[in-house]
Design a protein around this motif. Structure first.
Motif, PDB file in Angstrom:
ATOM      1  N   ASP A  63       0.828  -1.209   0.000  1.00 37.47           N
ATOM      2  CA  ASP A  63       0.000   0.000   0.000  1.00 37.47           C
ATOM      3  C   ASP A  63       0.861   1.257   0.000  1.00 37.47           C
ATOM      4  OD1 ASP A  63      -2.454  -1.295  -0.096  1.00 37.47           O
ATOM      5  OD2 ASP A  63      -2.603  -1.439   2.079  1.00 37.47           O
ATOM      6  N   ASN A  64       1.980   1.229   0.725  1.00 34.31           N
ATOM      7  CA  ASN A  64       2.907   2.357   0.774  1.00 34.31           C
ATOM      8  C   ASN A  64       4.322   1.846   0.587  1.00 34.31           C
ATOM      9  OD1 ASN A  64       0.657   2.969   3.097  1.00 34.31           O
ATOM     10  ND2 ASN A  64       1.085   4.728   1.803  1.00 34.31           N
ATOM     11  N   TRP A  65       5.146   2.646  -0.099  1.00 30.44           N
ATOM     12  CA  TRP A  65       6.541   2.299  -0.345  1.00 30.44           C
ATOM     13  C   TRP A  65       7.421   3.450   0.094  1.00 30.44           C
ATOM     14  CZ3 TRP A  65       7.932  -2.470  -2.156  1.00 30.44           C
ATOM     15  CH2 TRP A  65       6.913  -3.266  -2.677  1.00 30.44           C
ATOM     16  N   THR A  66       8.570   3.119   0.710  1.00 34.05           N
ATOM     17  CA  THR A  66       9.541   4.125   1.110  1.00 34.05           C
ATOM     18  C   THR A  66      10.908   3.738   0.537  1.00 34.05           C
ATOM     19  OG1 THR A  66      10.037   2.961   3.173  1.00 34.05           O
ATOM     20  CG2 THR A  66       8.358   4.699   3.260  1.00 34.05           C
ATOM     21  N   ILE A  67      11.795   4.716   0.401  1.00 31.09           N
ATOM     22  CA  ILE A  67      13.155   4.429  -0.047  1.00 31.09           C
ATOM     23  C   ILE A  67      13.916   3.831   1.129  1.00 31.09           C
ATOM     24  CG2 ILE A  67      15.307   5.414  -0.915  1.00 31.09           C
ATOM     25  CD1 ILE A  67      13.579   7.565  -2.298  1.00 31.09           C
ATOM     26  N   ALA A  68      14.361   2.585   0.965  1.00 29.71           N
ATOM     27  CA  ALA A  68      15.054   1.878   2.045  1.00 29.71           C
ATOM     28  C   ALA A  68      16.555   2.090   1.987  1.00 29.71           C
ATOM     29  CB  ALA A  68      14.751   0.388   1.978  1.00 29.71           C
ATOM     30  N   ALA A  69      17.109   2.178   0.770  1.00 29.11           N
ATOM     31  CA  ALA A  69      18.562   2.321   0.636  1.00 29.11           C
ATOM     32  C   ALA A  69      18.885   2.867  -0.747  1.00 29.11           C
ATOM     33  CB  ALA A  69      19.251   0.974   0.839  1.00 29.11           C
ATOM     34  N   PRO A  70      19.940   3.683  -0.838  1.00 23.91           N
ATOM     35  CA  PRO A  70      20.375   4.200  -2.143  1.00 23.91           C
ATOM     36  C   PRO A  70      21.332   3.224  -2.825  1.00 23.91           C
ATOM     37  CG  PRO A  70      21.633   5.244  -0.423  1.00 23.91           C
ATOM     38  CD  PRO A  70      20.655   4.321   0.261  1.00 23.91           C
ATOM     39  N   ILE A  71      20.814   2.065  -3.194  1.00 23.46           N
ATOM     40  CA  ILE A  71      21.624   0.995  -3.784  1.00 23.46           C
ATOM     41  C   ILE A  71      21.029   0.635  -5.140  1.00 23.46           C
ATOM     42  CG2 ILE A  71      22.355  -1.405  -3.542  1.00 23.46           C
ATOM     43  CD1 ILE A  71      22.143  -1.038  -0.503  1.00 23.46           C
ATOM     44  N   TYR A  72      21.904   0.424  -6.125  1.00 20.68           N
ATOM     45  CA  TYR A  72      21.447  -0.022  -7.445  1.00 20.68           C
ATOM     46  C   TYR A  72      21.589  -1.534  -7.525  1.00 20.68           C
ATOM     47  CZ  TYR A  72      20.925  -0.686 -12.416  1.00 20.68           C
ATOM     48  OH  TYR A  72      20.481  -1.115 -13.631  1.00 20.68           O
TER      49      TYR A  72
END
Length: 129
Positions: A63-72
């Motif tokens: 339902d909701n998404w957040t940025i967990a880590a700046p990893i490609y």
């Protein structure tokens, strides 16, 4: 009789098709990019690897998404109920890397693999890949 059977089958298929479609709905993500891969640890917690150096995380079934880590990451592989590995790239080191989480994507560790020619990974468990 054949006409009644045909009508009944059409009605049944319409009922089941509409109930299946109603379970899916479009989500808005916090960033705009291509989804490279996705895993879910359970019905609530999952990760998305985005093409713009972000890993997204949900704890409520998407339902909701957040940025967990700046990893490609190119790919994510779930190992067990809390651990996953990903093959990705470090812009800072200009190198492919293997990333690991043991807490459903809250924190990540990484190593540079001995061969940089890998295009995918697979792990049997947390220690064997």
């Amino acid at each position: 009789m054949r006409k009644h059977t045909t009508i009944l089958l059409i009605l049944i298929s319409l009922f089941f098709t509409s109930s299946v479609n109603s379970q899916w709905y479009e989500q808005t993500l916090p960033v705009s990019a291509t989804i490279n891969d996705m895993v879910f640890f359970n019905a609530s917690t999952g990760l998305i690897a985005m093409s713009n150096t972000n890993i997204l995380r949900t704890t409520n079934g998407g339902d909701n998404w957040t940025i967990a880590a700046p990893i490609y990451l190119y790919t994510i592989k779930k190992v067990d109920s809390v651990a996953a590995f990903g093959l990705g790239y470090s812009l800072a080191l200009a190198s492919k890397m293997i990333f690991k989480t043991t807490d459903k994507g809250v924190t990540w560790d990484s190593i540079i693999p001995s061969t940089l020619l890998m295009s995918d990974i697979w792990f049997a468990n947390r220690d064997t890949g």
